[in-house]
Design an enzyme around this catalytic site. Structure first.
Site: not given
Length: 415
Positions: A18-19, A22
């Site tokens: 997820h990170e 980003h």
């Protein structure tokens, strides 16, 4: 121990991906990323590479990418603060020391703009006032770390609406990609049901095995009813409770045997079985089809939960699970084997992706809402107002986290 390791693995992989979404998109658009962290709370390990500090923190329930301009930047240095300066070969400031000890140029900040003008003015010893240009990639030298300054063009708010939207949506998108890849791997390993009337397996000591049926037999008739596919076979089995005949083809020869189905009762429901399983196809296409099927299943399951919470009211906040509940479920599923654990991680990844896209403050979806509002009204919302909204949302989520965790612990104690 297996439960703990499985839990850490599941959350760790999901949060990392997820990170990473980003982070990669932010870097693509030139946004300065101060820190890439897996976990929250006290620092366990960190390593600075380039302009970003990569870290692991003690609490594995989250992670973050600290992007310049995502929140209002904290003032690391300000007017009337004493600092030391160091210069590059072009005469520009490339290091700002918060501890000015042993620096050649030391003074009190009179004016500074490290956002657009990139300059700093000091009042030196003796009262002389001197203005210095600051390098675009200058660093603050802190007590135990180094952090790059954040000029306007490296901040999130300087980027286009599409760049900000893509950066915020990238985390959830990567969660969906992770889930699809995991489901695809499982699909390659276990295959996809063909739906044919050919047996994929026969349970040991089952009525089918006792009658002589083996994997690969093609059932063409059950209880004198023609069978053309797996659905017709299962319907015929469920509707027959007495001894019956089964006609099948093996190696080109047609044979007929008799068997007696096994009858079982569970909660008042009577079921009939003969101990056979369907045939599975293992190929790239079947792996893809399996991944699509499981993605659809995960999305439908999550939105059904939303429906039960907010529409039909069949469930409430007390039914939600937090980290403790997820740990309990992960520990149980891990006992069923690696395949079940991989499917569970995929399901969790879809869940976390959807949750992060909800249009609520502090979530990625909440930040996307502010980008959409800006697109509608033609101007950005005041950053301080947006910051207050996200902070309020964060506090509410923290309260919900404590409440749900408390309920999880109570359920665990009473189990």
């Amino acid at each position: 121990m297996i439960g703990i390791l499985s839990f850490i693995l599941a959350l760790g992989v999901i949060i990392l991906v997820h990170e990473l979404g980003h982070f990669l998109v932010a870097k693509h658009y030139g946004i300065l990323c101060h820190e890439f962290s897996i976990g929250m709370g006290p620092l366990v390990w960190s390593k600075k590479r380039g302009e970003t500090t990569y870290s692991i923190r003690a609490i594995p329930f989250g992670g973050y990418v600290s992007m310049a301009g995502e929140e209002a930047e904290k003032e690391i240095v300000k007017v009337d603060q004493v600092v030391g300066l160091e210069f590059d070969q072009n005469g520009k400031v490339n290091k700002i020391f918060l501890d000015p000890t042993n620096q050649k140029v030391v003074g009190t900040i009179k004016e500074l703009d490290l956002y657009k003008a990139l300059s700093i003015t000091l009042t030196l010893e003796g009262g002389e006032v001197q203005r210095y240009d600051v390098d675009h990639d200058a660093n603050y030298i802190l007590e135990k770390s180094v952090q790059q300054i954040a000029p306007y063009d490296r901040c999130l708010e300087s980027k286009s609406k599409w760049a900000r939207f893509a950066t915020m949506a990238a985390g959830a998108t990567m969660n969906f990609v992770l889930a699809f890849v995991l489901f695809f791997i499982v699909g390659l390993a276990v295959g996809m049901p063909t739906g044919s009337n050919r047996l994929g397996g026969v349970v040991e000591n089952s009525p089918a095995q006792v009658a002589g049926l083996v994997a690969g037999d093609q059932i063409i008739s059950y209880n004198n009813h023609s069978v053309a596919n797996w659905e017709e076979l299962t319907q015929a089995i469920s509707s027959t409770k007495d001894s019956t005949t089964v006609t099948y083809i093996r190696d080109g020869q047609t044979k007929t045997v008799e068997l007696t189905p096994q009858i079982s009762e569970n909660g008042g429901q009577i079921s009939t079985s003969i101990g056979v399983s369907t045939e599975y196809e293992k190929s790239l296409l079947s792996g893809f089809n399996y991944a699509v099927f499981k993605m659809k299943e995960a999305f439908v399951s999550i939105f059904q939960t939303f429906k039960m919470l907010f529409v039909t009211k069949e469930a409430g906040i007390d039914d939600l699970s937090g980290p403790v509940g997820i740990y309990t479920m992960t520990s149980t599923i891990a006992t069923f084997g690696l395949t079940s654990l991989i499917i569970w991680i995929g399901f969790l990844s879809v869940n976390i992706g959807i949750m992060n896209l909800l249009p609520l403050p502090a979530l990625d979806g909440g930040r996307i809402v502010f980008v959409l509002i800006e697109a509608l009204i033609g101007r950005p919302i005041d950053r301080r107002v947006e910051g207050y909204v996200h902070m309020a949302g964060l506090l509410l989520f923290f309260g919900l986290f404590i409440y749900v965790t408390f309920n999880d612990v109570i359920r665990l104690i009473n189990a």
